[in-house]
Design a protein around this motif. Structure first.
Motif, PDB file in Angstrom:
ATOM      1  N   SER A  84       0.854  -1.187   0.000  1.00 29.59           N
ATOM      2  CA  SER A  84       0.000   0.000   0.000  1.00 29.59           C
ATOM      3  C   SER A  84       0.891   1.238   0.000  1.00 29.59           C
ATOM      4  CB  SER A  84      -0.913   0.002   1.227  1.00 29.59           C
ATOM      5  OG  SER A  84      -0.139   0.040   2.400  1.00 29.59           O
ATOM      6  N   ASP A  85       0.321   2.329  -0.480  1.00 32.48           N
ATOM      7  CA  ASP A  85       1.056   3.595  -0.482  1.00 32.48           C
ATOM      8  C   ASP A  85       1.306   4.064   0.938  1.00 32.48           C
ATOM      9  OD1 ASP A  85       0.910   3.565  -3.234  1.00 32.48           O
ATOM     10  OD2 ASP A  85      -0.629   5.132  -3.364  1.00 32.48           O
ATOM     11  N   ASP A  86       2.452   4.708   1.137  1.00 32.15           N
ATOM     12  CA  ASP A  86       2.752   5.384   2.393  1.00 32.15           C
ATOM     13  C   ASP A  86       2.181   6.787   2.262  1.00 32.15           C
ATOM     14  OD1 ASP A  86       3.789   6.702   4.577  1.00 32.15           O
ATOM     15  OD2 ASP A  86       5.875   6.228   4.128  1.00 32.15           O
ATOM     16  N   LEU A  87       1.231   7.136   3.093  1.00 32.80           N
ATOM     17  CA  LEU A  87       0.540   8.424   2.987  1.00 32.80           C
ATOM     18  C   LEU A  87       0.942   9.400   4.081  1.00 32.80           C
ATOM     19  CD1 LEU A  87      -2.997   7.054   2.056  1.00 32.80           C
ATOM     20  CD2 LEU A  87      -1.152   7.826   0.524  1.00 32.80           C
ATOM     21  N   ASP A  88       1.901   9.027   4.930  1.00 33.42           N
ATOM     22  CA  ASP A  88       2.397   9.941   5.964  1.00 33.42           C
ATOM     23  C   ASP A  88       3.391  10.904   5.333  1.00 33.42           C
ATOM     24  OD1 ASP A  88       0.943   8.862   8.038  1.00 33.42           O
ATOM     25  OD2 ASP A  88       2.539   7.493   8.675  1.00 33.42           O
ATOM     26  N   ASP A 117       4.302  12.370  -4.948  1.00 32.24           N
ATOM     27  CA  ASP A 117       3.993  13.798  -4.925  1.00 32.24           C
ATOM     28  C   ASP A 117       4.886  14.538  -5.914  1.00 32.24           C
ATOM     29  OD1 ASP A 117       1.938  13.720  -3.053  1.00 32.24           O
ATOM     30  OD2 ASP A 117       3.309  13.958  -1.357  1.00 32.24           O
ATOM     31  N   ARG A 142       2.929   8.174 -10.583  1.00 35.78           N
ATOM     32  CA  ARG A 142       2.716   6.808 -10.105  1.00 35.78           C
ATOM     33  C   ARG A 142       2.897   5.849 -11.287  1.00 35.78           C
ATOM     34  NH1 ARG A 142       0.146   3.803  -6.662  1.00 35.78           N
ATOM     35  NH2 ARG A 142      -0.547   5.475  -5.318  1.00 35.78           N
ATOM     36  N   ASN A 165       8.407   8.532  -4.605  1.00 34.61           N
ATOM     37  CA  ASN A 165       7.628   9.705  -4.196  1.00 34.61           C
ATOM     38  C   ASN A 165       6.637  10.083  -5.294  1.00 34.61           C
ATOM     39  OD1 ASN A 165       6.763  12.412  -3.713  1.00 34.61           O
ATOM     40  ND2 ASN A 165       8.508  12.696  -2.339  1.00 34.61           N
ATOM     41  N   SER A 169       5.070  13.119   2.663  1.00 34.95           N
ATOM     42  CA  SER A 169       5.079  12.942   1.200  1.00 34.95           C
ATOM     43  C   SER A 169       4.580  11.543   0.876  1.00 34.95           C
ATOM     44  CB  SER A 169       6.497  13.105   0.650  1.00 34.95           C
ATOM     45  OG  SER A 169       6.984  14.391   0.898  1.00 34.95           O
ATOM     46  N   ARG A 170       3.718  11.448  -0.125  1.00 36.40           N
ATOM     47  CA  ARG A 170       3.153  10.155  -0.488  1.00 36.40           C
ATOM     48  C   ARG A 170       4.157   9.343  -1.311  1.00 36.40           C
ATOM     49  NH1 ARG A 170      -1.464  10.734  -3.923  1.00 36.40           N
ATOM     50  NH2 ARG A 170      -0.149  12.309  -4.874  1.00 36.40           N
ATOM     51  N   HIS A 171       4.256   8.057  -1.002  1.00 38.76           N
ATOM     52  CA  HIS A 171       5.183   7.172  -1.711  1.00 38.76           C
ATOM     53  C   HIS A 171       4.487   5.898  -2.163  1.00 38.76           C
ATOM     54  CE1 HIS A 171       8.114   9.750   0.298  1.00 38.76           C
ATOM     55  NE2 HIS A 171       8.999   9.317  -0.582  1.00 38.76           N
ATOM     56  N   GLN A 172       4.689   5.554  -3.426  1.00 38.59           N
ATOM     57  CA  GLN A 172       4.292   4.243  -3.936  1.00 38.59           C
ATOM     58  C   GLN A 172       5.372   3.272  -3.477  1.00 38.59           C
ATOM     59  OE1 GLN A 172       4.141   4.015  -8.226  1.00 38.59           O
ATOM     60  NE2 GLN A 172       3.033   2.074  -8.194  1.00 38.59           N
TER      61      GLN A 172
END
Length: 144
Positions: A63-67, A91, A95, A89, A69-72
């Motif tokens: 799953s994406d890290d949404l804390d 942002d 993607r 990243n 900056s968003r990271h795939q």
């Protein structure tokens, strides 16, 4: 002794190799044919903070890290068997929507040690120009 040998390899890569150079944030840029060995050595010796290019097969999509900056996030396996977490990243870079388990990707980013094999991040451009730009290639497209 092994750490000493890695230091010598890194110094040689930055000074003796026509492809080696220092990045704007003083990290060593490594572009040699033996990057998998360097990644293996870096993992074994808990070494971090260097640019590296490589390729691997996607073995798990997370799953994406949404804390912050968003990271795939996804895990790849190198041909050596070592696994790496790719934290891309989204942002700052597009993607990779078509990414699937079993896909081959190429990457250029910053390696950070962790007990599971390591993390590759900075796989994107730096809009402020303070860090060397990274990228991911997948199915003939470059994401940065």
């Amino acid at each position: 002794m092994r750490k000493f040998l890695i230091l010598i390899v890194l110094i040689a890569a930055s000074y003796g190799c026509t492809q080696g150079t220092l990045t704007p944030d003083s990290n060593i840029l490594i572009t040699t044919k033996n990057n998998e060995q360097l990644l293996e050595d870096a993992f074994e010796n808990q070494t971090s903070n260097f640019q590296v290019e490589g390729e691997g097969t996607v073995i798990r999509i997370l799953s994406d890290d949404l804390d912050g900056s968003r990271h795939q996030r996804f895990i790849i396996r190198l041909s050596s068997g070592q696994t790496l977490l790719i934290a891309h990243n989204i942002d700052l870079a597009p993607r990779i929507n078509s990414l699937q388990e079993g896909d081959l990707i190429m990457f250029y980013g910053k390696y950070e040690w962790n007990p599971e094999g390591g993390v590759i991040h900075w796989t994107h451009h730096d809009p402020e120009g303070r860090h060397v730009d990274g990228w991911i290639q997948h199915n003939g497209e470059t994401y940065q």
